[in-house]
Design a protein around this motif. Structure first.
Motif, PDB file in Angstrom:
ATOM      1  N   SER A   1      31.953  18.140  14.772  1.00 28.10           N
ATOM      2  CA  SER A   1      31.133  19.338  14.915  1.00 28.10           C
ATOM      3  C   SER A   1      32.066  20.481  15.292  1.00 28.10           C
ATOM      4  O   SER A   1      33.126  20.258  15.871  1.00 28.10           O
ATOM      5  CB  SER A   1      30.031  19.137  15.962  1.00 28.10           C
ATOM      6  OG  SER A   1      30.572  18.876  17.218  1.00 28.10           O
ATOM      7  N   PRO A   2      31.698  21.712  14.930  1.00 28.03           N
ATOM      8  CA  PRO A   2      32.605  22.839  15.153  1.00 28.03           C
ATOM      9  C   PRO A   2      32.837  23.096  16.636  1.00 28.03           C
ATOM     10  O   PRO A   2      31.952  22.881  17.461  1.00 28.03           O
ATOM     11  CB  PRO A   2      31.890  24.007  14.489  1.00 28.03           C
ATOM     12  CG  PRO A   2      30.462  23.608  14.448  1.00 28.03           C
ATOM     13  CD  PRO A   2      30.454  22.127  14.295  1.00 28.03           C
TER      14      PRO A   2
ATOM     15  N   LYS B   1      30.831  27.717  14.990  1.00 27.42           N
ATOM     16  CA  LYS B   1      29.460  27.414  15.399  1.00 27.42           C
ATOM     17  C   LYS B   1      28.457  28.357  14.736  1.00 27.42           C
ATOM     18  O   LYS B   1      27.365  27.940  14.337  1.00 27.42           O
ATOM     19  CB  LYS B   1      29.334  27.500  16.921  1.00 27.42           C
ATOM     20  CG  LYS B   1      30.005  26.310  17.604  1.00 27.42           C
ATOM     21  CD  LYS B   1      29.797  26.308  19.098  1.00 27.42           C
ATOM     22  CE  LYS B   1      30.451  25.070  19.705  1.00 27.42           C
ATOM     23  NZ  LYS B   1      30.292  25.019  21.154  1.00 27.42           N
TER      24      LYS B   1
ATOM     25  N   ALA C   1      28.185  27.208  11.194  1.00 22.87           N
ATOM     26  CA  ALA C   1      27.482  25.925  11.159  1.00 22.87           C
ATOM     27  C   ALA C   1      25.991  26.118  11.405  1.00 22.87           C
ATOM     28  O   ALA C   1      25.163  25.413  10.825  1.00 22.87           O
ATOM     29  CB  ALA C   1      28.060  24.976  12.209  1.00 22.87           C
ATOM     30  N   ALA C   2      25.629  27.103  12.255  1.00 25.24           N
ATOM     31  CA  ALA C   2      24.215  27.367  12.509  1.00 25.24           C
ATOM     32  C   ALA C   2      23.530  27.815  11.222  1.00 25.24           C
ATOM     33  O   ALA C   2      22.422  27.344  10.900  1.00 25.24           O
ATOM     34  CB  ALA C   2      24.065  28.433  13.597  1.00 25.24           C
TER      35      ALA C   2
ATOM     36  N   ALA D   1      23.114  24.799   9.005  1.00 26.27           N
ATOM     37  CA  ALA D   1      22.035  23.925   9.478  1.00 26.27           C
ATOM     38  C   ALA D   1      20.677  24.499   9.090  1.00 26.27           C
ATOM     39  O   ALA D   1      19.776  23.762   8.673  1.00 26.27           O
ATOM     40  CB  ALA D   1      22.121  23.757  10.997  1.00 26.27           C
ATOM     41  N   ILE D   2      20.524  25.827   9.201  1.00 28.94           N
ATOM     42  CA  ILE D   2      19.257  26.453   8.816  1.00 28.94           C
ATOM     43  C   ILE D   2      19.064  26.344   7.305  1.00 28.94           C
ATOM     44  O   ILE D   2      17.955  26.090   6.823  1.00 28.94           O
ATOM     45  CB  ILE D   2      19.219  27.914   9.315  1.00 28.94           C
ATOM     46  CG1 ILE D   2      19.091  27.920  10.839  1.00 28.94           C
ATOM     47  CG2 ILE D   2      18.077  28.680   8.682  1.00 28.94           C
ATOM     48  CD1 ILE D   2      19.370  29.258  11.484  1.00 28.94           C
TER      49      ILE D   2
ATOM     50  N   TRP E   1      23.491  27.896  20.321  1.00 27.97           N
ATOM     51  CA  TRP E   1      24.087  26.835  19.504  1.00 27.97           C
ATOM     52  C   TRP E   1      23.282  25.552  19.677  1.00 27.97           C
ATOM     53  O   TRP E   1      22.881  24.911  18.699  1.00 27.97           O
ATOM     54  CB  TRP E   1      25.549  26.612  19.902  1.00 27.97           C
ATOM     55  CG  TRP E   1      26.182  25.372  19.368  1.00 27.97           C
ATOM     56  CD1 TRP E   1      26.623  24.304  20.077  1.00 27.97           C
ATOM     57  CD2 TRP E   1      26.444  25.068  17.994  1.00 27.97           C
ATOM     58  NE1 TRP E   1      27.147  23.355  19.249  1.00 27.97           N
ATOM     59  CE2 TRP E   1      27.040  23.797  17.947  1.00 27.97           C
ATOM     60  CE3 TRP E   1      26.212  25.732  16.797  1.00 27.97           C
ATOM     61  CZ2 TRP E   1      27.420  23.178  16.764  1.00 27.97           C
ATOM     62  CZ3 TRP E   1      26.599  25.125  15.619  1.00 27.97           C
ATOM     63  CH2 TRP E   1      27.185  23.869  15.613  1.00 27.97           C
TER      64      TRP E   1
ATOM     65  N   VAL F   1      19.753  26.055  17.944  1.00 27.39           N
ATOM     66  CA  VAL F   1      19.733  25.914  16.485  1.00 27.39           C
ATOM     67  C   VAL F   1      19.865  24.446  16.097  1.00 27.39           C
ATOM     68  O   VAL F   1      19.112  23.935  15.255  1.00 27.39           O
ATOM     69  CB  VAL F   1      20.875  26.735  15.838  1.00 27.39           C
ATOM     70  CG1 VAL F   1      21.023  26.387  14.370  1.00 27.39           C
ATOM     71  CG2 VAL F   1      20.618  28.215  15.989  1.00 27.39           C
TER      72      VAL F   1
ATOM     73  N   THR G   1      16.640  22.583  14.210  1.00 24.07           N
ATOM     74  CA  THR G   1      16.784  22.112  12.832  1.00 24.07           C
ATOM     75  C   THR G   1      16.812  20.589  12.775  1.00 24.07           C
ATOM     76  O   THR G   1      16.983  20.022  11.695  1.00 24.07           O
ATOM     77  CB  THR G   1      18.079  22.653  12.205  1.00 24.07           C
ATOM     78  OG1 THR G   1      19.177  22.274  13.035  1.00 24.07           O
ATOM     79  CG2 THR G   1      18.042  24.166  12.086  1.00 24.07           C
TER      80      THR G   1
ATOM     81  N   VAL H   1      19.084  18.636  13.586  1.00 28.70           N
ATOM     82  CA  VAL H   1      20.389  18.040  13.284  1.00 28.70           C
ATOM     83  C   VAL H   1      20.833  17.174  14.466  1.00 28.70           C
ATOM     84  O   VAL H   1      21.126  15.993  14.298  1.00 28.70           O
ATOM     85  CB  VAL H   1      21.435  19.130  12.970  1.00 28.70           C
ATOM     86  CG1 VAL H   1      22.825  18.546  12.893  1.00 28.70           C
ATOM     87  CG2 VAL H   1      21.091  19.823  11.660  1.00 28.70           C
TER      88      VAL H   1
ATOM     89  N   TYR I   1      23.584  17.095  16.947  1.00 26.48           N
ATOM     90  CA  TYR I   1      24.899  16.457  17.027  1.00 26.48           C
ATOM     91  C   TYR I   1      25.057  15.658  18.309  1.00 26.48           C
ATOM     92  O   TYR I   1      25.697  14.622  18.319  1.00 26.48           O
ATOM     93  CB  TYR I   1      26.002  17.526  17.029  1.00 26.48           C
ATOM     94  CG  TYR I   1      26.177  18.223  15.731  1.00 26.48           C
ATOM     95  CD1 TYR I   1      26.321  17.502  14.566  1.00 26.48           C
ATOM     96  CD2 TYR I   1      26.206  19.601  15.671  1.00 26.48           C
ATOM     97  CE1 TYR I   1      26.488  18.145  13.354  1.00 26.48           C
ATOM     98  CE2 TYR I   1      26.386  20.256  14.466  1.00 26.48           C
ATOM     99  CZ  TYR I   1      26.528  19.522  13.313  1.00 26.48           C
ATOM    100  OH  TYR I   1      26.696  20.162  12.129  1.00 26.48           O
TER     101      TYR I   1
END
Lengths: 262, 262, 262, 262
Positions: free
Chosen positions: A209-210, A216, A219-220, A223-224, B194, B197, B201, B203, B205
């Motif tokens: 992950s970033p 970030k 990546a957000a 993800a959206i 961060w 989000v 979503t 996700v 992590y």
């Protein structure tokens, strides 16, 4: 009515027409599932070494069962209506789709006994699941699903292309933003694509992950974007499946009316 | 029929009208995808240093191929119907959307050879994907999708505003609950966003997650809210996509009827 | 036309009726969003200490701006049609929904200057987002969404009850299976519910996950159950949202026809 | 009107017919939820030892309350219309579905006081949630949902079979690719199925994830396949739920018209 005629009716007659399961079908279904379960738990080393002979005997039993089923069908199929000779009917049946599946199942069950060298061959046994296609209902549903998917193939092309662009764009963005900081995870676009797939499908293992603020933020957005990536094929597949099941029910139901006895 | 006329028909005539791919289209499509794959795997350092010259030659080949395609089109477009002179037609074509994309692809492929200083320029090569827009079918589908999204723009504004409020509310709640305990992850609202989000979503992590009971209770509500956040835009996008594909099929199908030969 | 009349038309006339944004609306919208962004990044300690005076001045500026807007509206509302005196109209406006929101925004912006003790008060500034409700369009869309949700309240009760049973069942199963092995994460049902929520919403941080084979089998069933948990409310919310947006468009469109100028 | 007649009307008359909650229903509902909450937080050791006697008294109180409710219903049911004797009516009621649920709730509440040995028995108390079925509305909605699911049982069989094949295929692929590298996580197909379930449901804890490039490529395809796995049952369940709620509203609404008083 001879034994062969009775066998023929039990094995062939009804199950193909209306998709209902006869008693024989149920026995075969249980045997298929049991043999798959044995093949699966047989890969667990601790269990396999402890129960070595039991598993071998079970596998051998399943092999004999599937072979016996195949031979019985071959014997009984001579009862099929028609003026041809017994063996002409039998050869015709042997070349049919369902007979080839049956033969395939016999082979993948028995081959690991002959070629014992490579343990990877034992995984072949899982292909016994192909025998599920013998059950008219499941085979018809898959055919209906297949044709519904083909009808929407352009939708899937476009979705697939958009998803590829999104996957690639996400991977490139994080390769650019995080490549220097985490060379192991984002040091090239193919590496960053692992992160991209796992994020866009919203699985999110978290193994990569970033770490940087820029990474970030990017990546957000990825993800959206994943919401859209999931939304479009989900809609297509759900619609295709719904159409397929409607087509399948339309095929099943008239048969039910003609032959209302289970 | 001269060679130029034949070339014109192969390159221009059918593909724009009904969206079907001619043989030339297929060759160009394969070249685009291959060149993108080379650009992607060329970012993997281990592979790139080992196959330095092969990648260079491949990139050079793709550059020549796209340049040759552009020049051939420029030469052949003079066959276009009309009373104007050859170069008038050519200049007209050069200003068209598809010609500009072609030129763009040639430029992003060849520029990294001229300006070798910054390795970041090599990422430009990924914009070769824009060449997919040359294919009538894909371009039409995107246009249909675009107009379907524009029609639902109010829905997306409202969903976007609600999602922003949810994101911000979640981030504020965890900044308040966990800011003292985990200053690195939740020490300010931008940091907490961060987490917000990645949670909304779904996700997840797991690089940042609440530790205090209060933070966990609030995070549970945010996670449940994420179901709604995903549900609303998913519904909009899926509906927009479904409408777009319908509009796209309506455009494709009449062309198919007029010109039923593939 | 006096200055007061012009101001009245600019501030009040059109925006409420058809939901379109006037120039003043756009300025106010930008001010709201900018003030929220400043409040958010002001929580980042490093940034806040460095730009202390800039943030203070910006916050003070936003406070003055919202106060000036409120006062201008109060002054201009006397132009409203009707035989009452200026102050009667003003008091009537002050008690209206939109005026109360405006007042609320002024208060949450200026209070942290007066009561500087608790930094938590600065979070109040985020409630400036409530000012979005002043924009007719957003307010109408929310009202439509609200009534669509109320219409489906039984669906949400039933879904909510089923989700609670699933959450509780999952938590109880893992408390029973893993409580002894991981007392920190699964040592009681309330603790196990954190895992249960994060799994059923498919967020899956991975901070807690089952370790025993039995726990994994139970968790697999809970994870699969999560598909249903997400499917049911997603369908309800998406349908409610789609109905709400339809109702909202039906309200917007006639206004557009009456007053087609932007 | 005697006290018994009044009690009968309060306890039995309206709530079953139109699904609305009487005052008594609301009191019982609060008691059920409170008793479940006490049972849940009673599993948290720190809290339970500190408030041992309070929890014991609360549990005893709930037991008495549910017992009293059962006895009152038993006493009042004699008012039911009909020529039979009081005890005939009572025995008839005792054998009804709702009375059996009531009795079940009394038993699971009081048994842990009698058999104090095994703490696991205390989990029985959570089955008090079954008492929710007493509320006509919830019970009807569940029945409608159940019959909608049964109508789509073939869809669920086919989806389930496809999902099983996908789960098994994914597990086999990663057992083959990662089994040697991570024997603990992927050393057998049953072990790999834990990873497979957690990936295909998009939960993605990240406790196990592929490390080799080949494993990552295969896992990426499995993750993408998960979109389809979720899409198909989601569509079925959402459609079944939507149908169920329609059927449920059709049942509720006529009752509302007949008996419009709340």
């Amino acid at each position: 009515m001879t034994l062969r005629a009775k066998t023929y009716h039990q094995l062939f007659a009804s199950s193909r027409r209306d998709g209902r399961l006869t008693l024989t079908d149920r026995v075969v279904l249980v045997a298929i599932l049991a043999s798959v379960v044995v093949a699966i738990i047989g890969t667990e080393r601790a269990f396999a070494t402890e129960n070595r002979s039991a598993i071998l005997w079970a596998e051998f039993g399943f092999g004999l069962f599937f072979l016996a089923e195949y031979c019985t069908r071959l014997w009984a199929v001579a009862e099929r209506a028609g003026p041809e000779g017994d063996w002409t009917k039998r050869f015709a049946w042997m070349r049919s789709f369902f007979a080839l599946i049956d033969l395939f199942v016999v082979i993948v069950t028995l081959v690991p006994f002959v070629l014992t060298g490579a343990p990877i061959l034992r995984l072949l046994r899982l292909f016994r699941l192909a025998a599920l296609l013998k059950f008219g209902r499941f085979s018809m549903a898959l055919k209906a699903l297949g044709s519904a998917v083909i009808e929407r193939r352009y939708d899937l092309y476009v979705t697939g292309a958009l998803a590829m662009v999104l996957l690639l764009g996400g991977a490139t963005a994080l390769y650019w933003a995080e490549g220097k900081v985490q060379p192991e995870a984002f040091g090239s676009i193919p590496r960053a694509m692992w992160w991209s797939v796992i994020t866009l499908t919203t699985v999110g293992y978290g193994d990569v992950s970033p770490l940087t603020p820029l990474g970030k933020v990017l990546a957000a957005f990825v993800a959206i974007g994943g919401i859209g990536l999931v939304a479009m094929p989900t809609g297509i597949i759900a619609a295709a499946f719904s159409d397929a099941m409607q087509a399948y029910r339309d095929k099943i139901d008239p048969a039910d009316e003609e032959n209302p006895m289970p």
